[in-house]
Design an enzyme around this catalytic site. Sequence first.
Site, mmCIF file in Angstrom:
data_model
loop_
_atom_site.group_PDB
_atom_site.id
_atom_site.type_symbol
_atom_site.label_atom_id
_atom_site.label_comp_id
_atom_site.label_asym_id
_atom_site.label_seq_id
_atom_site.Cartn_x
_atom_site.Cartn_y
_atom_site.Cartn_z
ATOM 1 N N ASN A 12 3.169 2.393 -17.122
ATOM 2 C CA ASN A 12 4.619 3.171 -17.132
ATOM 3 C C ASN A 12 4.210 4.640 -17.714
ATOM 4 O O ASN A 12 3.557 4.860 -18.627
ATOM 5 C CB ASN A 12 5.696 2.821 -18.029
ATOM 6 C CG ASN A 12 5.500 1.360 -18.148
ATOM 7 O OD1 ASN A 12 6.094 0.927 -17.052
ATOM 8 N ND2 ASN A 12 5.378 0.625 -19.080
ATOM 9 N N GLU A 70 -5.356 2.025 -18.160
ATOM 10 C CA GLU A 70 -3.927 2.412 -18.177
ATOM 11 C C GLU A 70 -3.807 4.041 -17.997
ATOM 12 O O GLU A 70 -2.850 4.652 -17.372
ATOM 13 C CB GLU A 70 -2.982 2.016 -19.228
ATOM 14 C CG GLU A 70 -3.220 0.326 -19.198
ATOM 15 C CD GLU A 70 -2.873 -0.374 -17.908
ATOM 16 O OE1 GLU A 70 -2.343 0.229 -16.892
ATOM 17 O OE2 GLU A 70 -3.255 -1.320 -17.834
ATOM 18 N N MET A 72 0.792 -2.206 -18.964
ATOM 19 C CA MET A 72 1.399 -1.478 -17.750
ATOM 20 C C MET A 72 1.384 -0.100 -18.134
ATOM 21 O O MET A 72 1.918 0.501 -18.912
ATOM 22 C CB MET A 72 2.805 -2.161 -17.507
ATOM 23 C CG MET A 72 3.701 -1.533 -16.620
ATOM 24 S SD MET A 72 2.876 -1.806 -14.848
ATOM 25 C CE MET A 72 3.474 -0.435 -14.255
HETATM 26 N N1 BES Z 1 -0.620 -2.019 -13.068
HETATM 27 C C1 BES Z 1 -1.190 -3.223 -13.881
HETATM 28 C C2 BES Z 1 -0.216 -4.094 -14.366
HETATM 29 C C3 BES Z 1 0.357 -5.285 -13.642
HETATM 30 C C4 BES Z 1 -0.354 -6.257 -13.272
HETATM 31 C C5 BES Z 1 1.857 -5.092 -13.171
HETATM 32 C C6 BES Z 1 0.317 -7.237 -12.454
HETATM 33 C C7 BES Z 1 2.329 -5.809 -12.429
HETATM 34 C C8 BES Z 1 1.651 -7.036 -11.887
HETATM 35 C C9 BES Z 1 -2.241 -2.612 -15.004
HETATM 36 O O1 BES Z 1 -2.523 -1.179 -14.694
HETATM 37 C C10 BES Z 1 -3.283 -3.562 -15.054
HETATM 38 O O2 BES Z 1 -3.850 -3.530 -14.169
HETATM 39 N N2 BES Z 1 -3.307 -4.319 -16.091
HETATM 40 C C11 BES Z 1 -4.360 -5.374 -16.472
HETATM 41 C C12 BES Z 1 -5.056 -4.966 -17.403
HETATM 42 C C13 BES Z 1 -6.331 -4.121 -17.269
HETATM 43 C C14 BES Z 1 -6.746 -3.478 -18.203
HETATM 44 C C15 BES Z 1 -7.176 -4.567 -16.270
HETATM 45 C C16 BES Z 1 -3.510 -6.532 -16.770
HETATM 46 O O3 BES Z 1 -2.337 -6.516 -16.857
HETATM 47 O O4 BES Z 1 -4.252 -7.360 -16.830
HETATM 48 ZN ZN ZN Z 2 -4.042 -1.236 -13.613
#
Ligand code: BES
Ligand code: ZN
Length: 686
Positions: free
Chosen positions: A333, A366, A331
Amino acid sequence: MLLVLGRRVSLSFVKRVIPQDPVLLSNPILQDFRTIKFRVIHSGTVFASATRQNTDTMPERRPFVRLPTDVYPVNYGLCLKPDLIDFTFEGKLEAIVKVNLATNQIVMNCADIDIITASFVPEGGEEINATGFNYQNEDEKVTLSFPSALQKGSGTLKIDFVGELNDKMKGFYRSKYATPAGEIRYAAVTQFEATDARRAFPCWDEPAIKATFDISLIVPKDRVALSNMNVIDRKPHPEDDSLLEVKFATTPIMSTYLVAFVIGEYDFVEGQSSDGVTVRVYTPTGKAEQGKFALEVAVKTLPFYNDYFNVPYPLPKIDLIAIADFAAGAMENWGLVTYRETALLIDPKNSCSSSRQWVALVVGHELAHQWFGNLVTMEWWTHLWLNEGFASWIEYLCVDHCFPDYDIWTQFVSADYTRALDLDALDNSHPIEVNVGHPSEVDEIFDAISYSKGASVIRMLHNYIGDKDFRKGMHSYLLKFQHKNAATEDLWDCLEQASGKPIALVMSSWTKQMGFPIIVVDQEQQGDDRILKISQKKFCASGPHNGEDCPNWMVPISICTGEDPGCTKLKVLLDSPETTITINNISPDQWVKINPGTVGFYRIQYSSAMLEGLLPGIRDLTLLPVDRLGLQNDLFSLLHKQADMQEEKNRIERVLGAISAPDLIQKVLTFALSCVTCACYFVRRI
Ligand code: BES
Ligand code: ZN
């Protein structure tokens, strides 16, 4: 393969498969906490009871409405005191707010929080105590009522509240870990995206309602306390010398979903990026070594984005931290990026290259959000696909730059691109861009279509525009909307200005309708010219599209020839169902290939002659690996989804035989069929 499995799968599955700790679930303290009924008490006077609506008897859900804009925050002064034994927290909010329109009510988001007292102090005026808090549980809102109208102007909203350090991995929650000696302890951590900041403090929890934050944490003195910004003060708590009050610098103006704090026991490794940002990777105690690879990635990545966007990273530090219990993969943040341990830690003695590639991609993803998402934020969750699709594309650009030997774009094609094509060919797919209203709808759109198709169409767009103009457009977008909010169309406008191309028109055909086309190509040699007849129709996994309304896409098409397989000879924009294209000065024995680099989000069906013509390029490997991969993937897909005539099947099998061994074809076909069954289930979770 590990990469494919570790990938976006986490988005739709991981949240559901992580088991909840049964010990925590049966904890009587927690159950008691949930049943506590608070009365609204202020300065010793008992006011009207807080009312909670009984949602069980509600006949149907009311339409979702955003927060009123008559009162909005400018700065949140927020102090939180977590109790890592009882799993509760106390909070004190002193928010500077602007009253736009005189009102005797303030409506904010609030969920699973109990307000003890609330008051409003107009600038230069007398404190006005709230007379009631009406919780609208279903809407995750609270309405604070005041005995007289709050007049237009500035004031301070003061709220004292308590909450639970929950075990739901959202909001302000507890994360269990074992010390090196095996003792079980808990950290307090946050996960606010999409709409869970309201579980940690009453707030205006919408991405467009940005404010600055002054955060303080009261924590046991032997614990690490982190937040978005650097520490500016650390002093003993006046009432309890086992506690420390840690104060963090004021944040830039930001959305609530990007606020974060972590209180726990961690070690760290530290570095400095070439542009002067302090980077730390926090690991479980005793595992600092395992943070070194992520640190190397982050230190290389920050200057890459700085340079690519030509906009500096605006905070003095960035921390990356591995959290023991974490629902998502990571995430973004602002200044305090949280990761599940497998997405950040690399054991230097015991790790494979696919784990390192995965960590590099997640860190790249991120950190891209620090600009695209954090500095410029989507106006509403409808534009979430752009946030995630963009980060899911640029993470590859970044990793390719920092680690060229990974050949990471081939991974993109074999993971995201082909996965998106497979899922989006199903009748139950959905457009990338979907209108989102109620917060409960937000979670549903974090799927492979937002991520992998989103990334694939951004990659196609980047190729259509060209890197120079794309960067120019990105720079002006980030500059124009920095510290503000933007919609998808705002990015298209900036890219349109930079490139002079009809970006909004092209992109809306890819984002607003589901699916993608199959491009049917035939050729005819006329003297020194090759005439290509090109047409498009919707590609469906269930067989040829027979619907009455035949969707069309604005398809950027590039063409290369056997003369120089790595170089695009011609680019056209197919903006109609069919067209003819002339390639000049090409000898009859030269092969022609559509979609070099496999960047266009479509499948291709060549005529027999064109397909046979490509065989030498496949056999002598002059066709690049991503092109062979794309061709093979199209042919497999056509073989069992589209081709119903035996002759067509034989033809494709002949070419596939030249690409892969026949037993492999059989294995892949069996696997592909099982994937289709799974995909049908998971693309919309029907
Ligand atoms: N903003 C997302 C995290 C997120 C995902 C928050 C779903 C709430 C609900 C973050 O940037 C993200 O995309 N994380 C991915 C990993 C990324 C490398 C694709 C994840 O959590 O799988
Ligand atoms: Zn993302």
